[in-house]
Design a protein around this motif. Structure first.
Motif, short mmCIF file in Angstrom:
data_model
loop_
_atom_site.label_atom_id
_atom_site.label_comp_id
_atom_site.label_asym_id
_atom_site.label_seq_id
_atom_site.Cartn_x
_atom_site.Cartn_y
_atom_site.Cartn_z
N CYS A 1 53.17 38.29 49.38
CA CYS A 1 53.52 37.54 48.16
C CYS A 1 54.88 36.89 48.32
O CYS A 1 55.11 35.78 47.87
N THR B 1 42.96 45.18 32.85
CA THR B 1 44.27 44.77 32.32
C THR B 1 44.18 43.35 31.79
O THR B 1 43.78 42.43 32.50
N TYR C 1 46.39 41.20 31.23
CA TYR C 1 47.23 40.18 31.87
C TYR C 1 46.58 39.65 33.14
O TYR C 1 46.81 38.51 33.53
N LEU D 1 49.19 31.50 41.19
CA LEU D 1 50.12 30.37 41.12
C LEU D 1 49.93 29.48 42.34
O LEU D 1 49.85 28.25 42.24
N ARG E 1 49.72 37.47 40.61
CA ARG E 1 50.51 36.45 39.93
C ARG E 1 50.86 35.31 40.88
O ARG E 1 50.66 34.14 40.59
N ILE E 2 51.39 35.68 42.04
CA ILE E 2 51.79 34.67 43.02
C ILE E 2 50.55 33.99 43.61
O ILE E 2 50.54 32.78 43.83
N GLN F 1 45.12 44.21 44.71
CA GLN F 1 45.13 44.97 43.47
C GLN F 1 46.47 44.89 42.76
O GLN F 1 46.58 45.23 41.58
N LYS F 2 47.48 44.48 43.48
CA LYS F 2 48.81 44.45 42.88
C LYS F 2 48.96 43.26 41.96
O LYS F 2 48.56 42.14 42.29
N PHE F 3 49.57 43.50 40.84
CA PHE F 3 49.75 42.44 39.85
C PHE F 3 50.65 41.32 40.38
O PHE F 3 50.37 40.14 40.17
N THR F 4 51.71 41.73 41.07
CA THR F 4 52.61 40.71 41.63
C THR F 4 51.85 39.79 42.56
O THR F 4 52.01 38.57 42.53
#
Lengths: 168, 788
Positions: B47, B115, B117, B87, B83-84, B77-80
């Motif tokens: 990321c 989740t 988000y 994007l 997110r990236i 599985q990681k939200f970060t």
């Protein structure tokens, strides 16, 4: 089987650009599919056109077959392209709301914040607009969502061991 | 392997680069590092690397090698990462890439994530850049989320659905059930996005529109919500400068517009709330005006009562006086849209609109100009033209062409007098002469030709105008043409309208020759000048030799067009000198050209192209025109006076049928007559009346030769009394063969609006048995049916 009105113009925001007074791009959000080359061309031409405007001029201009709504906040130009049918005045309010959100999030936002934290600027924008339309009209709710998402990000990083500082 | 450099660190480093080259070097180095990191399938820092790549992409550097990495991030599985990853997908991938379809499955999973988000990320990405295929695959998931009670997801699903519908309109129907209770929500986010969704559906499908009007009774619901927004007290969450949720108000107003359009019942149901919003909204800030603006747009588009419409236009009128130029801009835009339908109401704000011509902003000026032209009418034309001419003088070059065209159009429609019309044209030509459009030149020439009593005045003014400056091409072209036509009036000092100037023939030729020589003159302009000089050979008396000299010089011009003309004119001087006067005679009144449409031009001879519409002047080979004054000079003058056109130039009907040779002709038997019979030359007249215009008589002449030798170079000319108009079309040939073995036919069209007794004087010239013959005669035996 539905019957459709022919050739209806889509009313939406086509793109939003943020750029500095030197013409450096700080954010680009495209809501219509265009090639990289086309995007670059549009960006280059539009930036030139907007930077050439004098302070006394109004915030709207016709460019190609689009309406451009722009406003300068300190050293940054916020520039939206909307379709012919759209309400320019409310677009100014949309731009203003986005600036307010950034301001609240970063605490008195300046251009450097957006340079160094561009991904956050995008995240905030994506909680405010979706597909070129406003998705949340409450400032509080947008900021709350971002806050929660940030928390989620942090908590997960802690879970994954030892990377509690900014993973990026 | 050390951890890859942090994002913020990289940004800081790149910003220290002092040159483009230095920056590029840094970028390349980092890209190489990132590439090898990708190759190693480093999950931890993927990321970070993609984020850096996105930064470099924004600087303009290629980043396509990160596309697949984005997909991997999305699948993490990681939200970060997600997110990236999302994007990155939105920035680097679009529907043109085949790769993008690989996202579909991930998005599908994430739409069902535990989740919200993560679900939000998926909805956002799909709603922003989902291709048609993706939309088709995932529409069902979106529809499910549209029905959730989670308002965070519901609002996003609604906008996602909007995107799906835009991409795949056929899928609209499947979202219909989910819209049932959308407006019952309290959450403003859901309300707003629901209104957007409903708007999209109603705009795209008349069936949906009808359904929402009738079955769902959408209008009352929206009216209720809007009312609550206006009446409710201060709500800190949604307040903007004292107005509650302006974004929602505006969207509701827009949806009401669509529902009320062309529908009386709906329009009536929203009448009150519109009036309320229009009168109660605070106007001190932009946000209030944004709502008022949307309200005005709605009022103007639905079937509102006249009181409401006047209210709307008055709001726009107030906008025009607002200090904020943005407000003035939207006011002018809206007024432009309504000026046709609510003309009188907009007229009331005319002076304010005209003031906007002096605004500093280009966009405002342009709109003010367009609106001003739309407001010109017979009553205000003098005042408006004054303002617009002043504007033409002082405006930026980008406006001048449009402004000039607009002034010509308005002047044509509403000119209070010929003199005023000519003066206005002169003003435009001298002020913005080089910006005038090409098609204006022939239109103006025609206008001038048809204003017969203004010829002397016009040519004098045009002459004076180019004397000082002959660089503005359209002006010079019109002036050259006029001088060529009416140069005789110029030198004889016949002007009635103003003090006649003293000009000699040589001075006139001086200016025309200057135009010919000048580097500033376009080829077309030179053509005009040369032809004008040539025409003057029949109008001037002392300078014919000079003209001959000029013409012969251009016989070897490099410019092929000029050369051809000069050669032909030379030939006129040498071999066809006897035809020259007739060929170069005054142009007759021309057909009125509609300024927009294709021309129905009547030239005196059919063989020429429709010259008035082209920028070329009337070509050289003119056959006998019939401006009677010149003809009568030759005939020695008498009680027959020059033909003055009785119809004003703005009436197209009068001449229209003259063109139509074959149509609408009444072929009942009007007896033909022998108009002339002498020395073996016999000329017969046959008559036809037009069905559509009783004032028109078409005479076909037939000339025959009973002698034993041909008659060659035969030219027929005719003159009619003052109240008539006459047009001579081209003859079939110029040779009448001997022994009656053939005839020359020629058509004359006579316009006799006062139904007076037809009389005609004719003049015949031809060569016969080696000598030039000429004769004059009067034709008095026209049958009553030919003119009554």
């Amino acid at each position: 089987m539905l019957f459709f009105f022919p050739l209806l113009p889509i009313q939406q925001m086509q793109f939003m650009l943020l750029f500095s007074r030197q013409g450096k791009l700080r954010l680009q959000k495209w809501y219509v599919p265009l090639s990289d080359k086309e995007k670059k061309k549009i960006t280059r031409e539009l930036v030139q056109t907007v930077l050439a405007r004098k302070p006394k001029m109004c915030s709207f201009l016709e460019w190609r077959d689009l309406k451009i709504v722009y406003k300068r906040y300190a050293s940054l130009y916020f520039c939206c392209a909307i379709e012919d049918q759209d309400n320019e005045l409310i677009t100014l309010e949309i731009i203003h709301r986005y600036v307010e959100l950034l301001d609240k999030y970063f605490g008195s936002v300046c251009e450097l914040d957006i340079i160094f934290n561009f991904e956050k600027a995008y995240f905030i924008l994506d909680e405010f607009l979706l597909g070129g339309e406003v998705q949340e009209t409450s400032k509080k709710n947008v900021l709350k969502a971002i806050e929660q998402a940030d928390l989620l990000q942090e908590s997960q990083n802690e879970d994954w061991g030892g990377l509690s500082e900014d993973i990026l | 392997m050390p951890a890859p450099i942090r994002l913020r660190e990289l940004i800081r480093t790149i910003r220290t680069a002092r040159t483009q080259a230095e920056e590029r070097e840094m970028i390349q180095k980092e890209c190489a590092a990132i590439r090898s990191s990708f190759r190693e399938e480093d999950n931890t820092y993927r990321c970070r690397n993609v984020a850096k790549l996105l930064y470099m992409h924004m600087l303009g550097y290629p980043a396509h090698f990160g596309q697949l990495e984005c997909l991997k991030l999305i699948a993490s599985q990681k939200f970060t990462d997600k997110r990236i990853g999302y994007l990155g997908a939105m920035l680097l991938l679009d529907e043109r890439q085949d790769v993008h379809l690989l996202m579909t499955n991930c998005i599908k999973n994430d739409l069902n994530h535990s989740t919200q988000y993560v679900q939000g990320l998926a909805l956002c990405t799909l709603g922003c850049m989902g291709s048609s295929e993706m939309c088709r695959d995932l529409a069902g998931e979106v529809e499910k989320l549209l029905k959730t009670s989670n308002s965070y997801l519901r609002k996003k699903a609604a906008l996602c659905a909007v995107h799906v519908i835009r991409k795949v309109p056929e899928l609209m129907e499947m979202f219909l059930p989910a819209t049932k209770n959308l407006l019952n929500e309290k959450n403003h986010g859901v309300l707003h996005t629901s209104v957007v969704l409903l708007t999209e559906m109603c705009e795209r499908s008349p069936d949906m529109l009808a359904h929402f009007r009738k079955n769902e009774k959408l209008v009352p619901q929206l009216v209720r919500i809007l009312k609550n927004l206006i009446m409710s007290g201060y709500s800190p969450e949604h307040d903007v400068s004292g107005i509650s949720d302006p974004f929602l108000q505006v969207r509701i107003l827009r949806l009401l517009r669509i529902l009320g359009r062309n529908d009386d019942d709906s329009s009536e149901a929203m009448n009150d709330i519109l009036a309320q919003v229009a009168t109660n909204t605070e106007t001190s800030k932009n946000v209030g005006n944004a709502i008022l603006y949307e309200t005005v747009l709605t009022i103007m588009d639905i079937k509102s009562e006249s009181g409401l419409r006047v209210l709307a236009i008055n709001i726009l009128g107030r906008f025009l006086l607002n200090n904020d130029k943005n407000i003035r801009y939207v006011a002018l835009t809206s007024l432009l849209k309504t000026v046709q339908t609510d003309h009188n109401a907009v007229q009331r704000h005319r002076s304010t609109i005209v003031d906007c011509l002096k605004d500093l902003d280009v966009s405002i000026k342009r709109r003010a100009m367009e609106l001003s032209f739309a407001l010109v009418n017979g009553n205000n034309v003098r005042g408006m033209m004054k303002e617009l001419l002043y504007f033409l003088d002082s405006c930026e070059p980008e406006f001048k062409a449009d402004c000039a065209s607009g002034i010509f159009l308005a002047a044509e429609k509403y000119a209070p007098s010929k003199r005023w019309h000519i003066d206005t044209i002169m003003r435009v030509l001298t002020t913005a002469g080089s910006y005038v459009r090409d098609d204006a030149v022939p239109n103006l020439i025609q206008l001038i030709t048809n204003s017969v009593e203004m010829h002397a005045y016009t040519v004098q003014r045009l002459y004076k105008a180019i004397l000082g400056d002959y660089s503005q091409q359209p002006l010079v072209q019109v002036a050259s043409w006029c001088i060529g036509e009416y140069g005789d009036l110029l030198v004889s000092g016949q002007c009635e309208e103003e003090e006649p100037i003293q000009v000699t023939e040589d001075e006139v030729l001086d200016i025309l020759e200057s135009v010919l020589i000048s580097n500033m003159s376009a080829s077309v302009t030179r053509g005009y000048a040369l032809t004008a000089i040539m025409k003057l050979s029949t109008r001037f008396t002392c300078t014919v030799n000079r003209i001959k000299k000029v013409v012969s010089i251009y016989g070897s011009s490099i410019d092929v067009e000029l050369q051809q003309r000069a050669v032909e004119y030379n030939a006129l001087f040498k071999k066809y000198d006897h035809m020259r006067p007739a060929l170069l005679e005054r142009m007759p009144v021309m057909e009125k050209v509609t300024t927009n449409g294709p021309a129905e031009i009547v030239q005196t001879n059919g063989e020429t192209e429709t010259a008035v519409l082209e920028t070329k002047p009337p070509p050289s080979g003119l056959q006998p025109a019939n401006q009677a004054n010149d003809l009568l000079d030759l005939l020695g003058g008498s009680d027959i006076t020059p033909v003055i056109p009785t119809a004003p130039p703005s009436k197209p009907a009068s001449g229209g049928e003259l063109l139509d040779l074959l149509g609408d002709l009444n072929l009942t038997g009007i007896p033909s007559i022998t108009a002339y019979n002498k020395n073996g030359l016999k000329i017969e007249f046959t008559f036809e009346r037009s069905n559509t215009n009783p004032s028109v008589t078409v005479i076909t002449i037939q000339a025959s030769n009973s002698t034993e030798l041909d008659m060659t170079d035969f030219v027929f000319q005719a003159a009619v009394p003052k109240t008539f108009q006459l047009q001579l079309l081209s003859p079939s040939s110029s040779v009448i063969p001997a022994f009656n073995s053939g005839t020359i036919t020629q058509v004359i069209k006579v316009l006799n609006p006062q139904k007076q007794q037809l009389r005609m004087r004719i003049k015949l010239t031809y060569n016969h048995k080696g000598s030039a013959m000429q004769d004059l005669a009067e034709v008095n035996n026209f049958p009553p049916q030919s003119w009554q």
